[in-house]
Scaffold this motif. Sequence first.
Motif, PDB file in Angstrom:
ATOM      1  N   LYS A 114       0.821  -1.222   0.000  1.00  0.00           N
ATOM      2  CA  LYS A 114       0.000   0.000   0.000  1.00  0.00           C
ATOM      3  C   LYS A 114       0.852   1.269   0.000  1.00  0.00           C
ATOM      4  N   THR A 115       1.999   1.198  -0.672  1.00  0.00           N
ATOM      5  CA  THR A 115       2.824   2.392  -0.826  1.00  0.00           C
ATOM      6  C   THR A 115       3.192   2.567  -2.289  1.00  0.00           C
ATOM      7  N   VAL A 116       3.681   3.770  -2.616  1.00  0.00           N
ATOM      8  CA  VAL A 116       4.062   4.099  -3.979  1.00  0.00           C
ATOM      9  C   VAL A 116       5.365   4.875  -3.961  1.00  0.00           C
ATOM     10  N   GLN A 117       6.187   4.641  -4.961  1.00  0.00           N
ATOM     11  CA  GLN A 117       7.379   5.441  -5.202  1.00  0.00           C
ATOM     12  C   GLN A 117       7.336   5.920  -6.646  1.00  0.00           C
ATOM     13  N   ARG A 118       7.949   7.074  -6.893  1.00  0.00           N
ATOM     14  CA  ARG A 118       7.966   7.637  -8.246  1.00  0.00           C
ATOM     15  C   ARG A 118       9.366   8.166  -8.522  1.00  0.00           C
ATOM     16  N   ARG A 119       9.816   8.005  -9.762  1.00  0.00           N
ATOM     17  CA  ARG A 119      11.117   8.532 -10.133  1.00  0.00           C
ATOM     18  C   ARG A 119      11.145   8.871 -11.619  1.00  0.00           C
ATOM     19  N   MET A 120      12.151   9.658 -11.988  1.00  0.00           N
ATOM     20  CA  MET A 120      12.371  10.021 -13.379  1.00  0.00           C
ATOM     21  C   MET A 120      13.365   9.044 -14.010  1.00  0.00           C
ATOM     22  N   VAL A 121      13.110   8.690 -15.269  1.00  0.00           N
ATOM     23  CA  VAL A 121      14.038   7.848 -16.020  1.00  0.00           C
ATOM     24  C   VAL A 121      14.207   8.450 -17.410  1.00  0.00           C
ATOM     25  N   ASN A 122      15.249   8.041 -18.081  1.00  0.00           N
ATOM     26  CA  ASN A 122      15.437   8.484 -19.465  1.00  0.00           C
ATOM     27  C   ASN A 122      14.349   7.878 -20.347  1.00  0.00           C
ATOM     28  N   PRO A 123      13.873   8.613 -21.348  1.00  0.00           N
ATOM     29  CA  PRO A 123      12.810   8.109 -22.233  1.00  0.00           C
ATOM     30  C   PRO A 123      13.369   7.086 -23.231  1.00  0.00           C
ATOM     31  N   ILE A 124      13.512   5.862 -22.771  1.00  0.00           N
ATOM     32  CA  ILE A 124      14.087   4.791 -23.572  1.00  0.00           C
ATOM     33  C   ILE A 124      13.090   3.645 -23.697  1.00  0.00           C
TER      34      ILE A 124
END
Length: 216
Positions: free
Chosen positions: A155-165
């Motif tokens: 019941k948790t969430v994490q978010r991150r940025m990645v290269n658009p690949i």
Amino acid sequence: MLILAACAGAGAYAAGPKLYDTGPSQDSAFVRFVNAAPERLEVVSGQARLPLPADKPVSDYLSVKPNSDIGGNFEGGARRGPVKVRIAPGAFATVVALPGADAKALNTVVITESPDDFNGLKSAIAFYNFDAGCKAAGLQSAGKAVGIFNGLAEKTVQRRMVNPIALAVQPTCEGKPRGAPVDLGQLKAGERYSLLLVPAGAGASRLIFAADAIAR
């Protein structure tokens, strides 16, 4: 009962019957629904219905009036489960229907977040753990085993940025692969995506992938 609205697919918008009342755009909250059951479900509120078929188990985000009760039911076959959520202004709620202990039950789980990240040159990926049987859930690149997320509790969430690949991913539980890899295809810069880990029965797990979109 508030009103339901059907939504279009990611990137393509179409008018549909309203699901829930909306407030002023600057005060909106957002909710989406996810079918993690083995059969087709619908979200039912009053006379309105939002279908969640197997080939599109994640709805677009619906703009709703904040700080109001969003209610209804998940329904499909003999299964039924309640929907009840209240969302703060600017927040995004994901409501998931999970198979219950018997053939008629559905359990509903809600995770709410207020993402403030944006980078027009990157892709944003959110990883949600809705699987109670997966401890320290993680996500890694398929084949190369490069960690993307680690140690998510239920019941948790994490978010991150990645290269658009182009990317394929593998879910893990306590560092061990669980379930099948999922090919995400070519990610797009400036877009948001979600990966939702859900139970698949008999100690198995599966990933549901969706591009985040707001219904217009």
